[in-house]
Design a protein around this motif. Structure first.
Motif, mmCIF file in Angstrom:
data_model
loop_
_atom_site.group_PDB
_atom_site.id
_atom_site.type_symbol
_atom_site.label_atom_id
_atom_site.label_comp_id
_atom_site.label_asym_id
_atom_site.label_seq_id
_atom_site.Cartn_x
_atom_site.Cartn_y
_atom_site.Cartn_z
ATOM 1 N N GLY A 43 96.113 5.198 83.667
ATOM 2 C CA GLY A 43 95.609 6.170 82.781
ATOM 3 C C GLY A 43 94.996 5.337 81.484
ATOM 4 O O GLY A 43 95.102 4.261 81.364
ATOM 5 N N HIS A 44 94.556 6.252 80.317
ATOM 6 C CA HIS A 44 94.090 5.636 79.027
ATOM 7 C C HIS A 44 95.077 5.487 78.109
ATOM 8 O O HIS A 44 96.049 6.480 78.412
ATOM 9 N N PHE A 45 94.751 4.822 77.268
ATOM 10 C CA PHE A 45 95.810 4.721 76.032
ATOM 11 C C PHE A 45 95.082 4.441 74.882
ATOM 12 O O PHE A 45 93.900 3.740 74.917
ATOM 13 N N GLU A 46 95.670 4.524 73.733
ATOM 14 C CA GLU A 46 95.324 4.394 72.390
ATOM 15 C C GLU A 46 96.261 3.644 71.751
ATOM 16 O O GLU A 46 97.541 4.217 71.634
ATOM 17 N N GLY A 47 96.008 2.762 70.843
ATOM 18 C CA GLY A 47 96.962 2.216 69.839
ATOM 19 C C GLY A 47 96.674 1.429 68.589
ATOM 20 O O GLY A 47 95.145 1.412 68.583
ATOM 21 N N ARG A 48 97.093 0.645 68.132
ATOM 22 C CA ARG A 48 96.700 -0.309 67.192
ATOM 23 C C ARG A 48 96.813 -1.647 67.557
ATOM 24 O O ARG A 48 97.914 -1.996 68.026
ATOM 25 N N CYS A 49 95.911 -2.633 67.000
ATOM 26 C CA CYS A 49 96.026 -3.873 67.232
ATOM 27 C C CYS A 49 96.294 -4.814 65.793
ATOM 28 O O CYS A 49 95.263 -4.761 65.188
ATOM 29 N N LEU A 50 97.412 -5.293 65.469
ATOM 30 C CA LEU A 50 97.348 -5.905 64.316
ATOM 31 C C LEU A 50 96.441 -7.383 64.257
ATOM 32 O O LEU A 50 96.415 -7.993 65.383
ATOM 33 N N LEU A 51 95.779 -7.304 63.175
ATOM 34 C CA LEU A 51 95.004 -8.599 62.909
ATOM 35 C C LEU A 51 95.500 -9.761 62.592
ATOM 36 O O LEU A 51 94.933 -10.897 63.060
ATOM 37 N N ALA A 52 96.676 -9.939 62.159
ATOM 38 C CA ALA A 52 97.379 -11.290 61.965
ATOM 39 C C ALA A 52 98.834 -10.973 61.839
ATOM 40 O O ALA A 52 99.324 -9.746 61.264
ATOM 41 N N PRO A 53 99.628 -11.905 62.087
ATOM 42 C CA PRO A 53 101.167 -11.556 61.853
ATOM 43 C C PRO A 53 101.712 -11.639 60.718
ATOM 44 O O PRO A 53 101.094 -12.137 59.787
ATOM 45 N N GLY A 54 102.449 -10.781 60.600
ATOM 46 C CA GLY A 54 103.003 -10.519 59.046
ATOM 47 C C GLY A 54 102.273 -9.472 58.287
ATOM 48 O O GLY A 54 102.414 -9.178 57.067
#
Length: 172
Positions: A104-115
């Motif tokens: 299946g497909h999913f959607e989320g968020r990808c953090l750009l940098a730790p912290g």
């Protein structure tokens, strides 16, 4: 055994060897990139009669401009690894593998940098195959992630324990 990729953000390595007793003999439990590491094969060698595995591999973000073009070969190789991991794992161990894969497909968020709280939208799909694989690495029954959710059924022969593994720490 070792968090890989994004997993490092959510948990740490465990100490369990992944071998459990069942009514059908000892089984090896492995997930995701454990299926493509010699270390996992060595952990199960001479100990398990079959393996129960799963993966949740996904592909490159579909919504990032140019990602499909720029990472086309990476995307194809990732799909290949995911679809064939259980077969290779069975061939190296010499025991059947029961393998579950997400679809299946999913959607989320990808953090750009730790912290940081800064993130970008990540739209993707799971890749791979749910399958039952015999001790020689042949698919007895399978369902590609692109076919959506479903069940596979098939017969396997559970015989001897896994064969010895070569001494190496690399991926195959």
């Amino acid at each position: 055994d070792q968090p890989t990729m994004w997993e490092n953000a959510y948990y740490v390595a465990g100490a369990d060897d992944g071998v459990v007793a069942t009514d059908y003999g000892d089984a090896g439990l492995a997930t995701c990139w454990e299926l493509i590491r010699w270390r996992t094969v060595r952990r199960f060698a001479g100990r398990v009669r079959y393996a129960i595995t799963g993966n949740q591999w996904w592909t490159i973000a579909e919504n990032w401009l140019g990602a499909d073009t720029m990472f086309a070969s990476v995307k194809q190789y990732n799909r290949y690894l995911s679809e064939n991991a259980a077969n290779e794992f069975a061939r190296h161990l010499g025991v059947p593998v029961l393998h579950a894969g997400h679809s299946g497909h999913f959607e989320g968020r990808c953090l750009l940098a730790p912290g940081s709280d800064a993130s970008v939208r990540y739209v993707s799909e799971f890749v791979g195959r749910t399958q039952i694989v015999d001790a020689h690495g042949h698919t007895v029954a399978g369902r590609d992630a692109s076919e959506g959710p479903g069940i596979v059924m098939g017969d396997i022969q559970i015989d001897d324990v896994a064969r010895p593994a070569p001494e190496t720490n690399r991926f195959w």
